[in-house]
Design a protein around this motif. Structure first.
Motif, short mmCIF file in Angstrom:
data_model
loop_
_atom_site.label_atom_id
_atom_site.label_comp_id
_atom_site.label_asym_id
_atom_site.label_seq_id
_atom_site.Cartn_x
_atom_site.Cartn_y
_atom_site.Cartn_z
N TYR A 57 0.85 -1.19 0.00
CA TYR A 57 0.00 0.00 0.00
C TYR A 57 0.88 1.24 0.00
O TYR A 57 2.03 1.22 0.47
N SER A 62 -4.60 7.39 -1.57
CA SER A 62 -5.92 7.27 -0.93
C SER A 62 -6.09 5.87 -0.38
O SER A 62 -6.19 4.90 -1.13
N ASP A 65 -9.44 4.00 -1.34
CA ASP A 65 -9.41 3.47 -2.71
C ASP A 65 -8.56 2.22 -2.79
O ASP A 65 -8.91 1.25 -3.48
N GLN A 66 -7.43 2.20 -2.07
CA GLN A 66 -6.56 1.03 -2.09
C GLN A 66 -7.20 -0.17 -1.42
O GLN A 66 -7.03 -1.31 -1.85
N LYS A 68 -10.28 -0.92 -1.39
CA LYS A 68 -11.38 -1.47 -2.19
C LYS A 68 -10.96 -2.75 -2.92
O LYS A 68 -11.80 -3.58 -3.27
N ALA A 121 -10.04 4.87 6.94
CA ALA A 121 -10.30 3.92 5.85
C ALA A 121 -10.88 2.60 6.35
O ALA A 121 -11.71 1.98 5.68
#
Length: 242
Positions: A57, A62, A65-66, A68, A121
Motif C-alpha cells: 500500500y 488514498s 481506494d486502495q 477497495k 479507511a
C-alpha cells in the motif's frame, strides 16, 4: 495465544498495517490463532509472511481506494504498527534548538496522521454490531504527565497527538458500535530497527523480542472492554496516564 474475546464472532479477519518487527510478529501470532480466518498484512513492499495475505500500500495515496481491492470478510481486528523515530541523520531532538521543520512534519505525518487515515479507511469496513478492536502503537513518552526528562520533541509530541486522536476516534466509533474498542498500545523497548540506536541505555531484561511484545500486546487487546476504549495501555496491561 488465542483471541478468545471473539468466540461469539469467529472466525474473524485481522489487518496489520506496518510489517516491521512488531507488525510481522503480530501477523505471525494471529495467523496461528484458530479464531482468525485470515490475516491481512499491509506494508510498502508487501514482504511475504507465512500464513499472511500481504498487500502493498502507498501511505501517500488514498487508503479507502486502495482497500477497495481487498476482499474483507468480518474484519474485527486492526492494529497499526507504523512509526518513525530516526531516519538517516535525523533523530530525536535533545533540545529546542534541534527542531527541524521538515523532520518534525515527517514524524507527525507518520506517527499521528497516518494512523488516523488508516482508521478513517478501516472503520467503515468493520461491523456495526459486536466486538471490534482497533489499536495503534503509541509510546509511554507520549504521556504529558510522565514527561520528566524533556527532549525528543517531535516523537513525544507525535505520540501525545496520536493518543488524543485515538481518544477522539473512540468516541465517534462507539456511537456507531457500542462494543468497539479503540486504544493506543505501548510495546516497551523492542529489539527492532526503530530502537537500535538507543538500546545501550535499556535496563537488563527490558529489551523485548518482537514476538514477546507482540504476544503481550495482543493479549492486552483481547482483554479490553468497551469502557476502556480511548485509553493507552502498555504491554503488561497497565494504563498509561495522559
Amino acid at each position: 495465544m488465542t483471541m478468545d474475546s471473539f468466540h461469539d464472532h469467529a472466525p474473524i479477519e485481522a489487518a496489520i498495517f506496518g510489517m516491521g518487527g512488531i507488525g510481522r510478529a503480530m501477523a505471525t501470532e494471529l495467523a496461528a490463532d484458530p479464531m482468525i480466518s485470515k490475516v491481512h498484512g499491509f506494508s510498502r513492499s508487501a514482504h511475504p509472511v507465512e500464513g499472511v495475505e500481504t498487500h502493498a500500500y502507498d501511505p501517500q495515496g488514498s487508503l479507502p481506494d486502495q482497500l477497495k481491492a481487498v476482499a474483507f470478510d468480518n474484519l474485527r481486528l486492526c492494529v497499526v504498527t507504523v512509526g518513525v523515530l530516526h531516519e538517516g541523520e535525523n533523530g530525536p531532538e535533545k533540545a529546542l534548538k534541534d527542531i527541524d521543520d521538515a523532520w518534525f512534519l515527517r514524524v507527525m505525518r507518520t506517527n499521528t496522521l497516518l494512523p488516523m487515515l488508516i482508521g478513517q479507511a478501516v472503520a467503515p469496513l468493520m461491523p456495526r454490531h459486536g466486538r471490534t478492536l482497533f489499536g495503534a502503537l503509541s509510546a509511554r513518552v507520549g504521556s504529558i504527565s510522565d514527561n520528566r526528562l524533556g527532549g525528543w520533541y517531535s516523537y513525544r509530541i507525535s505520540k501525545a497527538a496520536l493518543n488524543m486522536g485515538l481518544r477522539t476516534m473512540s468516541i465517534e466509533t462507539q456511537r456507531r458500535n457500542d462494543e468497539a474498542v479503540v486504544v493506543g498500545l505501548h510495546p516497551g523497548t523492542v529489539d527492532t530497527e526503530l530502537s537500535a540506536p538507543f538500546q545501550t541505555r535499556v535496563p537488563e531484561k527490558k529489551l523485548f523480542s518482537p514476538r514477546y511484545s507482540a504476544a503481550h500486546l495482543l493479549e492486552v487487546l483481547d482483554g479490553l472492554r468497551p469502557d476502556q476504549s480511548g485509553q493507552c495501555y502498555d504491554y503488561a496491561g497497565k494504563l498509561i496516564d495522559p
